[in-house]
Design a protein around this motif. Structure first.
Motif, PDB file in Angstrom:
ATOM      1  N   THR A 190     102.601  46.261  67.978  1.00 46.21           N
ATOM      2  CA  THR A 190     101.727  45.108  68.225  1.00 46.21           C
ATOM      3  C   THR A 190     100.382  45.495  68.826  1.00 46.21           C
ATOM      4  OG1 THR A 190     102.761  44.765  70.394  1.00 46.21           O
ATOM      5  CG2 THR A 190     103.668  43.531  68.535  1.00 46.21           C
ATOM      6  N   GLN A 191     100.340  46.587  69.626  1.00 50.82           N
ATOM      7  CA  GLN A 191      99.108  46.941  70.318  1.00 50.82           C
ATOM      8  C   GLN A 191      98.436  48.209  69.809  1.00 50.82           C
ATOM      9  OE1 GLN A 191      99.239  46.653  74.620  1.00 50.82           O
ATOM     10  NE2 GLN A 191     101.020  45.313  74.544  1.00 50.82           N
ATOM     11  N   GLY A 192      99.228  49.121  69.220  1.00 50.96           N
ATOM     12  CA  GLY A 192      98.657  50.391  68.812  1.00 50.96           C
ATOM     13  C   GLY A 192      98.335  51.250  70.018  1.00 50.96           C
ATOM     14  N   ALA A 193      97.402  52.208  69.865  1.00 50.62           N
ATOM     15  CA  ALA A 193      97.066  53.123  70.950  1.00 50.62           C
ATOM     16  C   ALA A 193      95.813  53.903  70.591  1.00 50.62           C
ATOM     17  CB  ALA A 193      98.220  54.092  71.198  1.00 50.62           C
ATOM     18  N   ASP A 194      95.250  54.571  71.588  1.00 44.64           N
ATOM     19  CA  ASP A 194      94.121  55.467  71.334  1.00 44.64           C
ATOM     20  C   ASP A 194      94.601  56.781  70.731  1.00 44.64           C
ATOM     21  OD1 ASP A 194      91.520  54.265  72.618  1.00 44.64           O
ATOM     22  OD2 ASP A 194      93.147  53.825  74.025  1.00 44.64           O
ATOM     23  N   ALA A 195      95.785  57.237  71.159  1.00 48.29           N
ATOM     24  CA  ALA A 195      96.287  58.514  70.648  1.00 48.29           C
ATOM     25  C   ALA A 195      97.798  58.580  70.778  1.00 48.29           C
ATOM     26  CB  ALA A 195      95.660  59.684  71.402  1.00 48.29           C
ATOM     27  N   GLN A 217     100.924  46.377  63.294  1.00 45.60           N
ATOM     28  CA  GLN A 217     100.634  45.021  62.847  1.00 45.60           C
ATOM     29  C   GLN A 217      99.126  44.796  62.820  1.00 45.60           C
ATOM     30  OE1 GLN A 217     102.833  42.368  65.419  1.00 45.60           O
ATOM     31  NE2 GLN A 217     104.803  43.295  64.897  1.00 45.60           N
ATOM     32  N   LYS A 218      98.701  43.735  62.175  1.00 40.94           N
ATOM     33  CA  LYS A 218      97.286  43.414  62.072  1.00 40.94           C
ATOM     34  C   LYS A 218      96.688  43.269  63.462  1.00 40.94           C
ATOM     35  CE  LYS A 218      94.065  40.211  59.864  1.00 40.94           C
ATOM     36  NZ  LYS A 218      93.932  38.977  59.021  1.00 40.94           N
ATOM     37  N   GLY A 219      95.568  43.948  63.680  1.00 42.32           N
ATOM     38  CA  GLY A 219      94.889  43.869  64.968  1.00 42.32           C
ATOM     39  C   GLY A 219      95.273  44.975  65.942  1.00 42.32           C
ATOM     40  N   ALA A 220      96.331  45.706  65.644  1.00 35.16           N
ATOM     41  CA  ALA A 220      96.738  46.813  66.510  1.00 35.16           C
ATOM     42  C   ALA A 220      95.779  47.994  66.322  1.00 35.16           C
ATOM     43  CB  ALA A 220      98.159  47.241  66.205  1.00 35.16           C
ATOM     44  N   LYS A 221      95.542  48.735  67.383  1.00 38.59           N
ATOM     45  CA  LYS A 221      94.589  49.842  67.340  1.00 38.59           C
ATOM     46  C   LYS A 221      95.199  51.066  66.683  1.00 38.59           C
ATOM     47  CE  LYS A 221      91.173  52.201  70.164  1.00 38.59           C
ATOM     48  NZ  LYS A 221      90.529  52.258  71.492  1.00 38.59           N
TER      49      LYS A 221
END
Length: 270
Positions: A190-195, A217-221
């Motif tokens: 849901t949020q993703g990450a920088d690395a 998901q859409k919008g996750a980094k």
């Protein structure tokens, strides 16, 4: 302007640590000290796994081996847990010479006040085999290689090709962690990450095999993928994952330094 390597150089950055749960704390602490938000996503599980019969065979012959070879810090940990359970004197190792791959493995050996006599600059089994061959000590030498269940064959094959007599002792196993219902995986989706940081090929393989549980998901980094060394980088490439940065040396400090440098450079271009 790029961020410096100060105590806040990773402030506001979200970093995924993929090491096994029992090994994640050191890397997580280094990242947290630099201001990062750390999400631990253990992709693999490492546990002791030793055949009592195979262990007994190796320990009975310990005095006849010329070299003992470790391919990971886990191997050092689990072998010596058993060795020190059975023997109460480190001198029971006899005149064994120690060889290993990687700084963490060497550190584990040195902490036991034992000398590492062969460690290649490149942290691969192939490089270790070449370094051992270069010592000129392998012809008819007896070598015991301490392994896990996923070790590659190239080390043993090259040692045998140099006329060494090689035994193997598996002391641990690496298993994939199922992320289907994992809360950390859901948070990553849901949020993703920088690395996302990878310290082993087995973690990369687990990540690649579980895309259903890790697809953003859409919008996750979308994150950068960071590698600790050549074998991990090779696995990332085979998995079709773009390598964002690689540690100059195969250790955690170097991996963190590469992360800070890459994110700083990325920010300066934005």
């Amino acid at each position: 302007m790029a961020r410096s390597s100060s105590s806040n150089s990773l402030h506001g950055r979200r970093i995924i640590v993929t090491r096994a749960r029992e090994q994640a704390s050191e890397l997580s602490a280094k990242l947290t000290a630099l201001g990062a938000e750390v999400l631990e996503l253990p992709l693999i599980r490492v546990s002791k796994h030793i055949s009592k019969e195979a262990l007994a065979d190796v320990l009975l012959e310990l005095g006849s081996y010329d070299w003992i070879v470790f391919t990971s810090a886990n191997g050092v940990r689990y072998f010596f847990e058993e060795f020190l359970r059975i023997f109460d004197d480190i001198r029971s190792l006899g005149l064994l010479r120690f060889a290993c791959v990687g700084d963490a493995t060497a550190k584990g050996i040195r902490e036991l006040h034992l000398k590492v006599e062969c460690q290649p600059k490149v942290a691969t089994g192939e490089a270790l085999a070449d370094a051992l061959i270069e010592t000129g000590s392998l012809d008819n030498a007896k070598v015991v290689v301490i392994t896990g269940n996923l070790n590659r064959d190239v080390l043993v094959t090259k040692l045998e090709g140099a006329h060494a007599i090689v035994d193997q002792l598996q002391v641990y196993q690496t298993e994939r962690v199922d992320l289907t219902d994992n809360p950390a995986a859901a948070e990553f989706r849901t949020q993703g990450a920088d690395a996302v940081l990878f310290a082993s090929s087995s973690a990369v393989d687990s990540f690649a095999a579980q895309q259903a549980a890790l697809t953003l998901q859409k919008g996750a980094k979308p994150p950068l993928f960071g590698s600790i060394g050549p074998l991990t980088s090779e696995s990332l490439t085979k998995a079709g994952l773009e390598i964002g940065f690689v540690a100059k040396e195969p250790n955690l400090d170097s991996l963190v330094q590469a992360l800070v440098k890459k994110l700083g450079a990325r920010e300066s271009r934005q």
